[in-house]
Design an enzyme around this catalytic site. Structure first.
Site: not given
Lengths: 203, 235
Positions: B107, B156, B161
């Site tokens: 990210y 993950r 999202h």
């Protein structure tokens, strides 16, 4: 229509720890335009300017530094900027959307801080209030609560939603007014757990 | 069918509970007292309205909105689907916000310290709006998996999202879209927190029809939000 609808709700999932560049980018310094932030007023907005601030506290009493708070409220006349509020005397304020969003990861004390106006009463028996949506890492489904105002004792006393809350928990929904040189500040901490656990609603 | 002024209830047989011990962060953050029921007032039946005016020209294309001097690395994808309410009606002109890791599982967020490379041509956030039929579409690259500290060797699954408003504050939804066939799904406490009969609604479908030839692999992800409750006409 058959009883068995195939249209079941999509499950909620957590916003996780990395929501800021997608949902609150400008507040966190990313070069991606934000749709909303903590400043809900402009120069022309009608109503009493207030600041709403507080922290989100976890079950250990520690402030949460990766929560996102959203506010939704009526304008100074108690009207909502939404087609569902179709009252004939609808007094829209074109300078007020009623929506704000703030992440707790920027302020040194992990506060959320909103500049808004005190909402008017909607005229349906409810006291003036602000709807609050709470998101954070570790919360798989968002939580709904409400902010009421400490200087609206009479209206609060007859508010049907407040009255539906056990008496010993109502105080968790009432923001404390503090008249400062910079203007009125309403302080509202959100306790996820513990003796002062905030009331959350099954909205 | 006639519409009432109430919104359908939050279906707790579809949504994860607050307290889900395998996802350790829930332990100190889950409310412990029962939620208080509320009859919907204007505060719950209204909500923020965002449509096309909230979206910039490149917001729907994550392969271009963060590009500096080239294309982002990774498999280019197109994600499309419909936003419906739980009576099957399309939710038109509603804003969708998305954010994700890059193809390496990193990210851009400052607190992500996973030592996978930042992609200088990928930011990882975007927006789009549904059309009159509730249909949306955005372009991106397939996000990578990444490790996290929940338990030893925790990873993950690949996911994007999503944040949606729908037609009222009550229809607000933040969720995650997963990819079909991901072996990490069965090991992921966030995915597994959803009731077992509801989990598959979080997994997109690969679609050769949505795939754009010579350009992007297509994934279809339909989203169902709470809507106005309907009542049968017959007594």
């Amino acid at each position: 229509m058959s009883q068995e609808t195939p249209f079941k709700q999509t499950p909620s999932q957590t916003v996780g720890p990395y929501f800021a560049y997608g949902l609150t980018p400008e507040q966190y310094g990313y070069s991606h335009a934000a749709i909303a932030d903590g400043i809900m007023v402009s120069g022309g907005t009608e109503g009493e300017r207030i600041r709403v601030e507080g922290r989100v506290l976890d079950g250990a009493g520690d402030p949460v530094n990766d929560a996102m708070i959203e506010l939704w409220q009526a304008n100074a006349h108690g009207h909502y900027n939404h087609p569902e509020d179709a009252r004939e005397d609808n007094l829209l304020d074109p300078e007020f959307s009623g929506f704000g969003r703030f992440g707790t990861g920027v302020d040194a004390e992990n506060r959320f801080i909103f500049s808004t106006i005190k909402p008017g009463a909607a005229g349906d028996g409810q006291a003036p209030h602000i709807a609050v949506v709470v998101f954070m890492r570790g919360t798989l489904s968002h939580a709904y609560t409400r902010i009421y105002f400490s200087d609206e004792q009479d209206a609060n006393g007859s508010d049907p939603v407040l009255n539906s809350v056990p008496q010993d928990r109502r105080q968790t929904l009432i923001a404390r007014r503090d008249d400062t040189p910079g203007g009125p500040v309403y302080r509202f901490d959100i306790h996820m757990q513990g003796e002062r656990e905030t009331v959350f609603f099954d909205v | 069918m006639a519409e009432t002024d109430q919104i359908t209830p939050r279906d707790w047989s579809s949504h994860p509970p607050y307290n889900h011990p395998p996802y350790r962060s829930t332990e100190l953050r889950a409310p412990t007292k029962p939620l208080i029921p509320i009859s919907h007032t204007l505060s719950e039946r209204t909500g923020p309205v965002y449509g096309h005016d909230g979206v910039g020209p490149l917001d729907h294309d994550l392969t271009r909105n963060g590009a500096r001097n080239g294309e982002p690395l990774g498999e280019r994808i197109v994600v499309t689907g419909r936003v419906l309410d739980d009576a099957g009606r399309p939710v038109p002109h509603t804003l969708i916000e998305v954010w994700q890791a890059n193809a390496a599982g990193r990210y851009i967020h400052i607190v992500d310290q996973h030592p996978a490379p930042i992609d200088p041509n990928f930011f990882g956030a975007g927006r789009c709006v549904t059309d009159a039929d509730g249909r949306y579409r955005f372009y991106s690259v397939k996000p990578g998996a990444y490790p996290w500290g929940n338990h030893p060797n925790a990873w993950r699954p690949n996911h994007i999202h999503f944040s949606l408003f729908g037609q009222s504050l009550s229809s607000r939804l933040v969720t995650q879209m997963y990819f079909p066939g991901d072996p990490l799904l069965d090991l992921d406490p966030i995915f597994l927190a959803s009731p077992s009969e509801a989990r598959n609604r979080l997994i997109s479908e690969f679609s050769i029809d949505a795939t754009e030839p010579e350009f992007a692999l297509g994934y279809v992800f339909d989203i169902v939000l709470r809507g106005r409750a309907a009542t049968p006409m017959e007594a």
